[in-house]
Design a protein around this motif. Structure first.
Motif, PDB file in Angstrom:
ATOM      1  N   ILE A 385       0.632  -1.059  -0.029  1.00  0.00           N
ATOM      2  CA  ILE A 385      -0.013  -0.037  -0.022  1.00  0.00           C
ATOM      3  C   ILE A 385       0.913   1.319  -0.053  1.00  0.00           C
ATOM      4  O   ILE A 385       2.128   1.102   0.068  1.00  0.00           O
ATOM      5  CB  ILE A 385      -0.810   0.098   1.469  1.00  0.00           C
ATOM      6  N   ARG A 386       0.259   2.453   0.026  1.00  0.00           N
ATOM      7  CA  ARG A 386       1.237   3.732   0.039  1.00  0.00           C
ATOM      8  C   ARG A 386       1.869   3.739   1.309  1.00  0.00           C
ATOM      9  O   ARG A 386       1.023   3.240   2.497  1.00  0.00           O
ATOM     10  CB  ARG A 386       0.269   4.863  -0.249  1.00  0.00           C
ATOM     11  N   LYS A 387       2.971   4.234   1.449  1.00  0.00           N
ATOM     12  CA  LYS A 387       3.740   4.318   2.739  1.00  0.00           C
ATOM     13  C   LYS A 387       2.929   5.170   3.841  1.00  0.00           C
ATOM     14  O   LYS A 387       2.983   4.867   5.061  1.00  0.00           O
ATOM     15  CB  LYS A 387       4.971   4.832   2.551  1.00  0.00           C
ATOM     16  N   ASP A 388       2.224   6.113   3.309  1.00  0.00           N
ATOM     17  CA  ASP A 388       1.622   7.028   4.494  1.00  0.00           C
ATOM     18  C   ASP A 388       0.456   6.472   4.788  1.00  0.00           C
ATOM     19  O   ASP A 388      -0.094   6.934   6.012  1.00  0.00           O
ATOM     20  CB  ASP A 388       1.112   8.476   3.847  1.00  0.00           C
ATOM     21  N   LEU A 389       0.123   5.310   4.672  1.00  0.00           N
ATOM     22  CA  LEU A 389      -1.254   4.481   5.003  1.00  0.00           C
ATOM     23  C   LEU A 389      -0.729   3.491   5.931  1.00  0.00           C
ATOM     24  O   LEU A 389      -1.661   2.748   6.772  1.00  0.00           O
ATOM     25  CB  LEU A 389      -2.166   4.192   4.042  1.00  0.00           C
ATOM     26  N   GLN A 390       0.638   3.078   6.278  1.00  0.00           N
ATOM     27  CA  GLN A 390       1.027   2.089   6.925  1.00  0.00           C
ATOM     28  C   GLN A 390       0.465   1.927   8.305  1.00  0.00           C
ATOM     29  O   GLN A 390      -0.086   0.900   8.659  1.00  0.00           O
ATOM     30  CB  GLN A 390       2.534   2.368   7.009  1.00  0.00           C
ATOM     31  N   GLU A 391       0.729   3.127   9.085  1.00  0.00           N
ATOM     32  CA  GLU A 391      -0.114   3.033  10.416  1.00  0.00           C
ATOM     33  C   GLU A 391      -1.573   2.660  10.534  1.00  0.00           C
ATOM     34  O   GLU A 391      -1.712   1.968  11.519  1.00  0.00           O
ATOM     35  CB  GLU A 391       0.296   4.446  11.231  1.00  0.00           C
ATOM     36  N   LYS A 392      -2.116   3.516   9.761  1.00  0.00           N
ATOM     37  CA  LYS A 392      -3.758   3.460   9.897  1.00  0.00           C
ATOM     38  C   LYS A 392      -4.031   1.790   9.478  1.00  0.00           C
ATOM     39  O   LYS A 392      -4.748   1.389  10.031  1.00  0.00           O
ATOM     40  CB  LYS A 392      -4.108   4.304   8.468  1.00  0.00           C
ATOM     41  N   ALA A 396      -5.898  -0.654  11.575  1.00  0.00           N
ATOM     42  CA  ALA A 396      -7.285  -1.266  11.193  1.00  0.00           C
ATOM     43  C   ALA A 396      -7.124  -2.751  11.368  1.00  0.00           C
ATOM     44  O   ALA A 396      -8.143  -3.478  11.797  1.00  0.00           O
ATOM     45  CB  ALA A 396      -7.411  -0.595   9.814  1.00  0.00           C
ATOM     46  N   LEU A 397      -6.213  -3.382  10.900  1.00  0.00           N
ATOM     47  CA  LEU A 397      -6.071  -4.825  10.887  1.00  0.00           C
ATOM     48  C   LEU A 397      -6.143  -5.454  12.167  1.00  0.00           C
ATOM     49  O   LEU A 397      -6.554  -6.435  12.544  1.00  0.00           O
ATOM     50  CB  LEU A 397      -4.989  -5.423  10.046  1.00  0.00           C
ATOM     51  N   HIS A 398      -5.299  -4.759  13.075  1.00  0.00           N
ATOM     52  CA  HIS A 398      -5.242  -5.202  14.371  1.00  0.00           C
ATOM     53  C   HIS A 398      -6.467  -5.302  15.013  1.00  0.00           C
ATOM     54  O   HIS A 398      -7.060  -6.079  15.938  1.00  0.00           O
ATOM     55  CB  HIS A 398      -4.412  -4.556  15.224  1.00  0.00           C
ATOM     56  N   ASN A 399      -7.449  -4.170  14.936  1.00  0.00           N
ATOM     57  CA  ASN A 399      -8.733  -4.182  15.477  1.00  0.00           C
ATOM     58  C   ASN A 399      -9.597  -5.345  14.642  1.00  0.00           C
ATOM     59  O   ASN A 399     -10.472  -5.890  15.282  1.00  0.00           O
ATOM     60  CB  ASN A 399      -9.643  -2.747  15.085  1.00  0.00           C
TER      61      ASN A 399
END
Ligand code: ASP
Ligand code: MG
Length: 406
Positions: A385-392, A396-399
């Motif tokens: 994915i785009r790097k700036d969305l890594q944290e998001k 999201a997947l952890h949840n």
């Protein structure tokens, strides 16, 4: 024979004189409880980086032999200091380099693999009640040159000694409490994992989890040597990395890893005929560049686009090679994009269960995260994915997979 424990301590664990004294106390306690102890150390935090800088300030691409001779020296400092700290506590102790001991490796400098470990001297020391302290990260070739085992390689030295000594326990001390469901710096809800299988740890380490060097997990798995990952800063039981047991839970997703150090290369408009993938990737692998995710698009008018990822440090070299390939194939433009991240979900429970991938993709879609590439193995699904969305994406997947719940 007594209980034999191999304890490996990482760079931050021995990063200052205070830390060395604290670790010496921990070793002394283990020894006083009647255990035989063998210690493996990293260089003090930051030392290896400094040595690499030194080398590069003389020669940007240093001679591999001399490079290893230099960057292996950090470990020699920490082991000698530790032997002194133990002696000060009334415990007999001797430091050893890999050279003194005979930790034989192949001759691939900076990436060497351990072939053979001689533990005779260690056994003699143990029988005298002494605590040997050994440099991690180092080895030697058959011909007697110094090698190193790759960054983070002290973990592998620890495991290799535990295997060679047939130790009862292999403890790897670090600055975190163990293996987490994901990187707690990215996702504050990350939870400590009590037990994880070698198989899952291998996938997590190869997709970005940094807590253990990948080679050390491979070595442990091959020799069935369980590893306990512990913090040298905080008491606790840490994480046991071991063979899958029947009593072990099989979560669909055990952990989430991510990396942002890869780059994506696309070659457009190559002919869609047999042999093209080999022609594109052959010269890349001949140049010792590892290719990770690969996607070939559906062809339009007998032409296709071919995309793959490599490590960022190899990207410009790979691009040059591709430009030549493109000329000979009559292909079009080459695009390089290093603004990407790869997120992976890993779990043994995934095996034979459907719907996991769609759940992952739905969760990303709900968060308006566009997927650029997808790749899967039996117990892993990765997306680029785009790097700036890594944290998001990680959060999201952890949840979505409820990794914060018991
Ligand atoms: N000192 C080496 C490094 O920084 C090896 C290690 O710490 O495991 O990579
Ligand atoms: Mg490490």
């Amino acid at each position: 024979m007594e209980n034999l424990i191999v304890q490996k301590y990482g760079g931050t664990s021995v990063g200052s004189f205070e830390r060395i004294e604290a670790v010496a106390d921990n070793i002394a306690n283990t020894h006083k409880k009647g255990n035989d102890v063998v210690v493996v150390l990293s260089a003090m935090a930051g030392e290896t980086d400094k040595l690499i800088q030194l080398a590069k300030s003389i020669q940007p691409e240093p001679e591999p032999r001399e490079y290893d001779a230099l960057i292996s020296t950090g470990e020699q400092i920490s082991v000698a200091l530790m032997a002194m700290a133990l002696t000060k506590r009334g415990i007999k102790s001797k430091s050893y380099t890999a050279y003194q001991l005979g930790i034989k490796t192949n001759d691939r400098h900076s990436q060497a693999r351990i072939l053979e470990v001689n533990v005779d001297r260690l056994k003699d020391d143990l029988s005298e009640g002494s605590v040997p302290v050994i440099t991690g990260f180092q080895g030697m070739t058959e011909g007697g040159d110094i090698t190193t085992l790759g960054r983070g390689g002290s973990d592998t030295t620890g495991v290799a000694l535990a295997v060679a000594l047939n130790a009862n326990q292999c403890e790897i001390y670090t600055d975190v409490e163990g293996v987490f469901t994901t990187d707690p710096r990215i996702c504050p809800k990350a939870k400590l994992i009590e037990r994880i299988s070698f198989e899952e740890m291998l996938e997590l380490s190869s997709t970005g989890a940094k807590v253990l060097q990948l080679r050390s997990v491979e070595y442990a798995s091959k020799n069935n040597m369980p590893i306990r990952v512990l913090s040298s800063f905080k008491e606790g039981n840490g994480t046991l990395v071991c063979e899958e047991g029947n009593d072990m839970e099989k979560p669909v997703v055990s952990g989430i890893s991510s990396i942002d150090n890869e780059a994506k290369l696309t070659i457009r408009g190559v002919p869609d005929i047999p042999g093209v993938a080999a022609k594109i990737l052959g010269p890349i692998s001949d140049s010792d560049i590892d290719v990770d995710v690969i996607v070939q698009n559906i062809s339009a008018e007998n032409n296709t686009d071919f995309t793959f990822t490599v490590k960022q440090e190899d990207a410009s070299r790979a691009k040059e090679i591709l430009e030549n390939t493109s000329k000979s194939l009559g292909g079009g433009l080459i695009e390089l994009d290093d603004d990407i991240a790869k997120i992976s979900i890993v779990g043994r429970g995934m095996r034979g269960q459907s719907g996991i991938a769609s759940k992952m993709f739905e969760s990303l879609a709900d968060n308006e995260i566009n997927i650029l590439m997808i790749t899967t193995s039996e117990i892993k699904i990765s997306v680029v994915i785009r790097k700036d969305l890594q944290e998001k994406a990680v959060n999201a997947l952890h949840n979505a997979f409820e990794l914060d719940k018991d």
